[in-house]
Design a protein around this motif. Structure first.
Motif, mmCIF file in Angstrom:
data_model
loop_
_atom_site.group_PDB
_atom_site.id
_atom_site.type_symbol
_atom_site.label_atom_id
_atom_site.label_comp_id
_atom_site.label_asym_id
_atom_site.label_seq_id
_atom_site.Cartn_x
_atom_site.Cartn_y
_atom_site.Cartn_z
ATOM 1 N N THR A 1 31.424 39.010 36.759
ATOM 2 C CA THR A 1 30.911 39.004 38.138
ATOM 3 C C THR A 1 31.330 37.718 38.860
ATOM 4 O OG1 THR A 1 28.850 37.990 37.433
ATOM 5 C CG2 THR A 1 28.873 40.376 37.569
ATOM 6 N N SER A 2 31.311 37.781 40.170
ATOM 7 C CA SER A 2 31.648 36.618 41.010
ATOM 8 C C SER A 2 32.930 35.943 40.544
ATOM 9 C CB SER A 2 30.497 35.598 40.993
ATOM 10 O OG SER A 2 29.300 36.223 41.356
ATOM 11 N N THR A 3 33.868 36.736 40.143
ATOM 12 C CA THR A 3 35.151 36.228 39.653
ATOM 13 C C THR A 3 36.256 36.946 40.417
ATOM 14 O OG1 THR A 3 34.205 35.874 37.452
ATOM 15 C CG2 THR A 3 36.605 35.975 37.588
ATOM 16 N N PRO A 4 37.214 36.192 40.930
ATOM 17 C CA PRO A 4 38.278 36.849 41.706
ATOM 18 C C PRO A 4 39.146 37.732 40.812
ATOM 19 C CG PRO A 4 38.798 34.544 41.333
ATOM 20 C CD PRO A 4 37.405 34.739 40.829
ATOM 21 N N ALA A 5 40.066 38.438 41.453
ATOM 22 C CA ALA A 5 41.020 39.262 40.701
ATOM 23 C C ALA A 5 41.788 38.390 39.714
ATOM 24 C CB ALA A 5 41.980 39.942 41.663
ATOM 25 N N VAL A 6 42.159 38.973 38.614
ATOM 26 C CA VAL A 6 42.829 38.196 37.560
ATOM 27 C C VAL A 6 44.156 38.844 37.155
ATOM 28 C CG1 VAL A 6 40.669 37.298 36.606
ATOM 29 C CG2 VAL A 6 41.649 39.408 35.676
ATOM 30 N N ASP A 7 45.033 38.011 36.645
ATOM 31 C CA ASP A 7 46.218 38.444 35.913
ATOM 32 C C ASP A 7 46.007 38.002 34.469
ATOM 33 O OD1 ASP A 7 47.295 39.129 38.389
ATOM 34 O OD2 ASP A 7 48.342 37.211 38.586
ATOM 35 N N VAL A 8 46.546 38.745 33.562
ATOM 36 C CA VAL A 8 46.411 38.389 32.147
ATOM 37 C C VAL A 8 47.789 38.424 31.503
ATOM 38 C CG1 VAL A 8 45.435 39.068 29.920
ATOM 39 C CG2 VAL A 8 44.042 39.219 31.978
ATOM 40 N N GLY A 9 48.060 37.415 30.727
ATOM 41 C CA GLY A 9 49.357 37.372 30.058
ATOM 42 C C GLY A 9 49.375 36.338 28.952
ATOM 43 N N THR A 10 50.576 36.074 28.486
ATOM 44 C CA THR A 10 50.784 35.025 27.492
ATOM 45 C C THR A 10 51.770 34.027 28.084
ATOM 46 O OG1 THR A 10 52.665 36.154 26.515
ATOM 47 C CG2 THR A 10 50.497 36.705 25.624
ATOM 48 N N LYS A 11 52.112 33.012 27.300
ATOM 49 C CA LYS A 11 53.107 32.054 27.790
ATOM 50 C C LYS A 11 54.462 32.743 27.978
ATOM 51 C CE LYS A 11 50.936 27.928 25.971
ATOM 52 N NZ LYS A 11 50.818 27.046 24.800
ATOM 53 N N GLN A 12 54.641 33.836 27.263
ATOM 54 C CA GLN A 12 55.926 34.553 27.351
ATOM 55 C C GLN A 12 56.013 35.442 28.604
ATOM 56 O OE1 GLN A 12 54.192 34.393 24.241
ATOM 57 N NE2 GLN A 12 55.553 32.659 23.844
ATOM 58 N N GLY A 13 54.867 35.832 29.170
ATOM 59 C CA GLY A 13 54.946 36.691 30.348
ATOM 60 C C GLY A 13 53.636 37.390 30.663
ATOM 61 N N LEU A 14 53.678 38.088 31.786
ATOM 62 C CA LEU A 14 52.480 38.778 32.280
ATOM 63 C C LEU A 14 52.304 40.120 31.573
ATOM 64 C CD1 LEU A 14 50.464 38.129 34.618
ATOM 65 C CD2 LEU A 14 51.815 39.678 36.032
ATOM 66 N N MET A 15 51.055 40.435 31.224
ATOM 67 C CA MET A 15 50.776 41.734 30.615
ATOM 68 C C MET A 15 50.064 42.656 31.601
ATOM 69 S SD MET A 15 49.395 40.072 27.065
ATOM 70 C CE MET A 15 48.976 41.483 26.080
ATOM 71 N N PHE A 16 49.080 42.112 32.305
ATOM 72 C CA PHE A 16 48.295 42.899 33.249
ATOM 73 C C PHE A 16 48.183 42.097 34.540
ATOM 74 C CE2 PHE A 16 46.691 43.644 28.958
ATOM 75 C CZ PHE A 16 46.790 45.024 28.848
ATOM 76 N N GLY A 17 48.400 42.744 35.670
ATOM 77 C CA GLY A 17 48.376 41.999 36.927
ATOM 78 C C GLY A 17 47.414 42.569 37.947
#
Lengths: 149, 89
Positions: B8-24
Motif C-alpha cells: 500500500t501507499s507505494t508507487p508503481a514498481v519495476d522488478v529486475g536484476t542487475k542483468q535486466g528488467l523482468m517486470f515493468g
C-alpha cells in the motif's frame, strides 16, 4: 447400430460424468501488512488453518464453479477483515489474496495461470458427436480393414 | 515466476536484476502473468517504476520446474516494504 448404441451411450455417460466433475481449486494468501494471523473461509465448507502474514495455504481446496463468499478473519477474535463475493470458473486454479492494511483491506483473486488445466469437453460438441454417430454409425471393423486395403 | 504488487501507499514498481528488467510498471493490486525464468540464484531488485531508485531487494534461489510468486508487501511510505517469494507449486 443396435450393437454400437449401448457402447456409445456408456461412453457418453462416462464423458458427461467426467465433464460434470470438472473442478477448480483455490488457495489463500495472507498479505495484510503486519496483521495478526488470519484464517480464510469460502462458504460453509472451506476454511483454512491459521495463516501468518506472508503465508499462503499449502492446500489447494477443490471447488465447483460458482460464486463464493470469501472471508478473511483475525484468528483470535474472529473479526472479519474482508468479505468478498467472487466467481470461480471451472477448471482454473486461483489464489485469493487479502492485501493492504486494516481497515482498507484489498481482496484480489489471482488466476494461477501456470496451473490451468486443459479445456473441458464441451457438452454441445459432445451431443453433436453423439447424434452424428447415431445417424451415421461407425463402419464395422471388418469393413474398415477392407477399406484400408 | 510472477509478481504481485501488494504494498500500500507505494508507487508503481519495476522488478529486475542487475542483468535486466523482468517486470515493468506494476501498480498496487496488480499481478503479472507467469514468466519463464531460468533456474538459479538471483538478487531481485524492486525499483520505483521508471527510475533506478531501489525500494527493496531479495535474494532468491529458483529451482527448475517450480512456480513462484514474488510478493511486494508492506509500504514504501513508512519503510516497511518487504519483498518475499512464495512457492506455488
Amino acid at each position: 447400430m443396435e450393437a454400437t448404441s449401448p457402447v456409445l451411450l456408456s461412453l457418453v455417460l462416462v464423458l458427461l460424468v467426467s465433464t460434470c466433475q470438472a473442478e477448480s481449486a483455490i488457495r489463500f494468501l495472507h498479505a495484510v501488512a503486519n496483521e495478526e494471523p488470519l484464517f480464510f473461509s469460502a462458504g460453509q465448507t472451506i476454511r483454512t488453518d491459521t495463516l501468518r502474514y506472508k503465508q499462503q495455504s499449502r492446500a489447494l481446496f477443490p471447488v465447483p464453479s460458482g460464486v463464493y463468499p470469501f472471508q478473511a478473519a483475525i484468528s483470535f477474535n474472529q473479526s472479519v477483515v474482508i468479505a468478498y463475493d467472487a466467481y470461480i470458473k471451472d477448471e482454473l486454479n486461483y489464489t485469493f489474496v487479502a492485501a493492504g492494511l486494516v481497515p482498507n483491506v484489498l481482496p484480489l483473486l489471482l488466476i494461477d495461470e501456470g496451473d490451468v488445466k486443459p479445456e473441458p469437453v464441451r457438452l454441445t460438441r459432445l451431443l453433436l458427436w453423439f447424434f452424428k454417430h447415431l445417424i451415421f454409425p461407425p463402419l464395422p471393423l471388418n469393413r474398415v480393414l477392407r477399406l484400408c486395403g | 515466476m510472477r509478481l504481485t504488487h501488494l504494498a500500500t501507499s507505494t508507487p508503481a514498481v519495476d522488478v529486475g536484476t542487475k542483468q535486466g528488467l523482468m517486470f515493468g510498471g506494476y501498480f498496487y493490486g496488480t499481478a503479472s502473468k507467469y514468466l519463464p525464468v531460468e533456474a538459479g540464484t538471483y538478487d531481485v531488485l524492486v525499483f520505483r517504476s521508471g527510475t533506478t531508485t531501489v525500494l527493496g531487494t531479495l535474494r532468491v534461489n529458483l529451482q527448475s520446474g517450480n512456480l513462484y510468486t514474488g510478493l511486494i508487501l508492506g509500504s514504501s511510505s513508512n519503510g516497511s516494504l518487504v519483498v518475499s517469494l512464495n512457492l506455488d507449486l
